[in-house]
Structures are given as C-alpha cells and as structure tokens.
Design an enzyme around this catalytic site. Structure first.
Site, mmCIF file in Angstrom:
data_model
loop_
_atom_site.group_PDB
_atom_site.id
_atom_site.type_symbol
_atom_site.label_atom_id
_atom_site.label_comp_id
_atom_site.label_asym_id
_atom_site.label_seq_id
_atom_site.Cartn_x
_atom_site.Cartn_y
_atom_site.Cartn_z
ATOM 1 N N LEU A 63 0.863 -1.191 0.000
ATOM 2 C CA LEU A 63 0.000 0.000 0.000
ATOM 3 C C LEU A 63 0.897 1.238 0.000
ATOM 4 C CD1 LEU A 63 -2.594 -1.356 2.599
ATOM 5 C CD2 LEU A 63 -2.811 -1.291 0.114
ATOM 6 N N PRO A 64 0.317 2.427 -0.159
ATOM 7 C CA PRO A 64 1.188 3.601 -0.299
ATOM 8 C C PRO A 64 2.116 3.829 0.901
ATOM 9 C CG PRO A 64 -1.028 4.101 -1.067
ATOM 10 C CD PRO A 64 -1.095 2.740 -0.458
ATOM 11 N N LYS A 166 15.159 0.772 3.064
ATOM 12 C CA LYS A 166 14.449 1.178 1.841
ATOM 13 C C LYS A 166 14.438 2.705 1.699
ATOM 14 C CE LYS A 166 11.825 1.115 -1.744
ATOM 15 N NZ LYS A 166 12.295 0.650 -3.043
ATOM 16 N N LYS A 235 7.835 10.886 -0.559
ATOM 17 C CA LYS A 235 7.544 10.272 0.755
ATOM 18 C C LYS A 235 8.778 9.543 1.287
ATOM 19 C CE LYS A 235 6.381 6.227 0.387
ATOM 20 N NZ LYS A 235 6.027 4.850 0.129
HETATM 21 P P1 NDP Z 1 0.208 2.491 -6.581
HETATM 22 O O1 NDP Z 1 -0.153 3.904 -6.352
HETATM 23 O O2 NDP Z 1 0.364 1.974 -7.964
HETATM 24 O O3 NDP Z 1 -0.860 1.529 -5.821
HETATM 25 C C1 NDP Z 1 -1.290 1.818 -4.531
HETATM 26 C C2 NDP Z 1 -2.166 0.702 -4.030
HETATM 27 O O4 NDP Z 1 -2.641 1.045 -2.718
HETATM 28 C C3 NDP Z 1 -3.435 0.468 -4.880
HETATM 29 O O5 NDP Z 1 -3.786 -0.892 -4.810
HETATM 30 C C4 NDP Z 1 -4.460 1.332 -4.158
HETATM 31 O O6 NDP Z 1 -5.786 0.883 -4.370
HETATM 32 C C5 NDP Z 1 -4.065 1.075 -2.726
HETATM 33 N N1 NDP Z 1 -4.540 2.125 -1.817
HETATM 34 C C6 NDP Z 1 -4.327 3.456 -1.911
HETATM 35 N N2 NDP Z 1 -4.881 4.095 -0.852
HETATM 36 C C7 NDP Z 1 -5.483 3.143 -0.107
HETATM 37 C C8 NDP Z 1 -6.232 3.168 1.086
HETATM 38 N N3 NDP Z 1 -6.482 4.311 1.744
HETATM 39 N N4 NDP Z 1 -6.707 2.002 1.586
HETATM 40 C C9 NDP Z 1 -6.467 0.832 0.947
HETATM 41 N N5 NDP Z 1 -5.760 0.737 -0.213
HETATM 42 C C10 NDP Z 1 -5.269 1.884 -0.720
HETATM 43 O O7 NDP Z 1 1.559 2.258 -5.726
HETATM 44 P P2 NDP Z 1 2.785 1.296 -6.029
HETATM 45 O O8 NDP Z 1 2.296 -0.088 -6.251
HETATM 46 O O9 NDP Z 1 3.689 1.950 -7.018
HETATM 47 O O10 NDP Z 1 3.531 1.387 -4.613
HETATM 48 C C11 NDP Z 1 3.067 0.667 -3.476
HETATM 49 C C12 NDP Z 1 4.188 0.713 -2.431
HETATM 50 O O11 NDP Z 1 5.368 0.111 -2.989
HETATM 51 C C13 NDP Z 1 4.571 2.150 -2.024
HETATM 52 O O12 NDP Z 1 4.924 2.156 -0.663
HETATM 53 C C14 NDP Z 1 5.789 2.433 -2.897
HETATM 54 O O13 NDP Z 1 6.636 3.413 -2.315
HETATM 55 C C15 NDP Z 1 6.441 1.057 -2.952
HETATM 56 N N6 NDP Z 1 7.299 0.795 -4.108
HETATM 57 C C16 NDP Z 1 6.917 1.143 -5.392
HETATM 58 C C17 NDP Z 1 7.767 0.860 -6.464
HETATM 59 C C18 NDP Z 1 7.423 1.203 -7.886
HETATM 60 O O14 NDP Z 1 8.323 1.109 -8.753
HETATM 61 N N7 NDP Z 1 6.172 1.581 -8.200
HETATM 62 C C19 NDP Z 1 9.071 0.185 -6.263
HETATM 63 C C20 NDP Z 1 9.312 -0.208 -4.893
HETATM 64 C C21 NDP Z 1 8.470 0.123 -3.873
HETATM 65 P P3 NDP Z 1 -6.720 1.514 -5.536
HETATM 66 O O15 NDP Z 1 -6.512 0.620 -6.739
HETATM 67 O O16 NDP Z 1 -8.084 1.444 -4.980
HETATM 68 O O17 NDP Z 1 -6.253 2.937 -5.766
#
Ligand code: NDP
Length: 292
Positions: A63-64, A166, A235
């Site tokens: 999650l975020p 991280k 963040k």
């Molecule tokens: P995304 O923004 O693509 O996805 C976020 C996810 O969290 C979605 O499934 C979203 O659901 C869900 N979400 C958002 N708000 C809420 C909430 N209030 N309650 C429940 N679910 C929620 O993010 P990423 O997949 O890119 O990143 C996820 C994590 O991984 C972050 O911490 C990021 O820093 C980390 N990360 C990302 C990388 C990347 O290359 N993208 C690499 C390594 C780490 P919905 O579909 O409903 O919006």
C-alpha cells in the site's frame, strides 16, 4: 501455503500474479474492479471485502504508506489465525511499521517489514530484492513464498530495519537522479551528445542507476513511462530524513534533496518520478535528447 495479497497497485499486481502461479492466492484491492481483473488474468481468488478473506498462512500487503497498512491491519488482524505471518512490502515509516507489528502481535500474528526494490520490471520478472526487518524465524517460514517474487531476500535487522534501509536507498536514488539531470543538461548544453556522455559515465566512477538505466531508457528516448509515482519517491526521501535525524546525522545533502523532491511532487502531481528531470531541463531551456 495459502496467501492473501492486499493492494494491487503498480507493484502489487505483478507480485500477486507471480504468487498466484505458485500458491493459492486471494487478492483484495480497495477498488474491487482491479481485483476482478486480476482474477481474470491470473486466476487469483477475489475477496471483495477485507472481512471476507479466507483463512491464510501468509498475508502480503503493498500500500502507499504504513498509515494505510495500519488501517487495513486493524480490520484484518483480529480475523487471522495465531501464527499467521504478515509480510508488508509497503515502503513505510520504520516507527509506524513497528506500531503495526505491535498491533498484530496482540493477535499472535508476526509482522515483517519487507519493502522491495527493483521496480515494476523486477516485480513482473519475480526478481525483486526484499529487505526484511523483524523476527528472523518468521522470515524463515515465509522464504518459500518470497522466492516467488524475489531473487534476493536479505534479513537486515529488527522491526523497522527493512523500512529504514528502503528509505535510505530511495533517498540515494533521488539524489543521483537530480544530480544526473543537472550534469546531463549541462553536458547537452555544452554540445555533447547525451548518448555518448551516458556511455562514458556508464563505464566510469560517476555511474548510478540513474545514468545507467533511467536516463538512457526513459529520458533520452523521451519515453517517461509511468512506473513509480513522484509523490511516493518524495515520501521515501522524507522518511530517510527521519532515519538520519534518529541517527544524529545532520543530513545537509539529503535535506536539500527532500525539499527539491517535495516541491517537484507538488508541481507535477502524480507524474512518474523520472519526470523531475523535466524541471531541470525547463529551467535551463535544454532537453536531454540526441543531437539530430
Ligand atoms: P500504486 O499507487 O500503484 O498503488 C497503490 C495501491 O494502494 C493500490 O492498490 C491502491 O488501491 C491502494 N490504496 C491506496 N490508498 C489506499 C487506502 N487508503 N486504503 C487501501 N488501499 C489503498 O503504488 P505502487 O504499487 O507503485 O507502490 C506501493 C508501495 O510500494 C509504495 O509504498 C511504494 O513506495 C512502494 N514501491 C513502489 C515501487 C514502484 O516502482 N512503483 C518500487 C518499490 C516500492 P486503488 O486501486 O483502490 O487505488
């Protein structure tokens, strides 16, 4: 082992797809249509609500921030069987993740902070690096599950240690991306072909992931694909600032990178993180593009 995956974002979707190939996997996403599409594409089972999760051995989340993880854990924690292991792939605040660990411990659920590195490409290929903090014995139990998503799993210390590593890693990414953008804009303005400059730097001491991969593949090509949102990078740099402060490190370089990245996220919104390069280009009136 039965697996649940919570959060099918840019990272969660491919990670859960790899899990579903190897394990019975139930997926939940805040927006249910995403989970339904995942079921169609990858054969995962859909949980429409958190209360509907079947009994599982391992819960994975991505999650975020730790704030969303804590909210989800408050709902799911009481429904889990004692001995369940929660593997949190979110990049979050070390102290927030320790609170989630304490909350889940009241239900005899072991929480591992297990953020990942390798981006969406590594997630799709199942070759991520996972940095794990928490109980090492719990980690050993879930290593077979992690092998479905990762090429490299490193135990880095007690609860919160994975999140700290991280945050510092991503602060280094942001620092090298800003620095590479400035250097490459200057070289382009000086009449140097960006491909030639990046070839030299790529085999020299100034190289980084930014100069070896991000600039050649995403900036020079002007592709700028959406893979990792700039606000998520901002963040992480902010979290690294807290890690440094906790360690008594003044962090003058990092503070500047934190300000720059936060301001870029404010200006560019949900753009991909590599788009911060465009701000450096715009300010100088020069694009890092091949000479015609
Ligand atoms: P995304 O923004 O693509 O996805 C976020 C996810 O969290 C979605 O499934 C979203 O659901 C869900 N979400 C958002 N708000 C809420 C909430 N209030 N309650 C429940 N679910 C929620 O993010 P990423 O997949 O890119 O990143 C996820 C994590 O991984 C972050 O911490 C990021 O820093 C980390 N990360 C990302 C990388 C990347 O290359 N993208 C690499 C390594 C780490 P919905 O579909 O409903 O919006």
């Amino acid at each position: 082992m039965q697996v649940a995956y919570l959060g099918l974002g840019a990272m969660g979707r491919p990670m859960a797809a790899n899990l579903a190939r190897d394990w019975p996997t139930t997926v939940w996403n805040r927006t249910p249509a995403v989970a339904e599409a995942h079921h169609e594409a990858h054969g995962s089972v859909v949980a429409l609500s958190l209360e509907e999760l079947p009994p599982v051995d391992v819960v994975c989340s991505c999650l975020p921030t730790d704030v969303e993880v804590a909210a989800v854990a408050r709902v799911v924690g009481p429904t889990l069987a004692p001995g369940t292991v929660w593997v949190d792939h979110t990049s979050g605040d070390p102290s927030g993740s320790r609170e989630v660990a304490r909350l889940l411990a009241t239900h005899d659920v072991a929480y591992l902070d297990a953020p990942v590195s390798g981006g969406t490409a590594g997630a799709a290929a199942g070759t991520l690096t996972v940095m794990v903090g928490g109980d090492e014995e719990a980690l050993d139990r879930v290593r077979p599950v992690l092998a479905s998503v990762a090429a490299n799993v490193v135990y880095v210390g007690p609860a919160g240690a994975g999140m700290a590593v991280k945050a510092v890693n991503n602060a280094l990414l942001a620092t090298s991306l800003w620095a590479a953008a400035e250097g490459m804009v200057a070289l382009t303005a000086a009449g140097v072909d960006p491909d030639a400059a990046l070839e030299v730097i790529g085999s020299s001491t100034g190289r980084s992931f930014a100069t070896q991969t991000l600039l050649p593949e995403r900036v020079v090509t002007r592709a700028f694909p959406q893979s990792f949102a700039l606000p998520l990078l901002a963040k992480d740099v902010g979290l690294a600032g807290r890690v440094l402060a906790d360690g008594g490190v003044e962090g003058r370089v990092l503070r500047l990178v934190e300000q720059l990245t936060a301001a870029a996220a404010e200006e560019l919104g949900d753009a991909d993180h590599v788009e911060l390069v465009k701000l450096v280009e715009r300010a100088a009136g020069v694009e890092i593009a091949p000479r015609r």
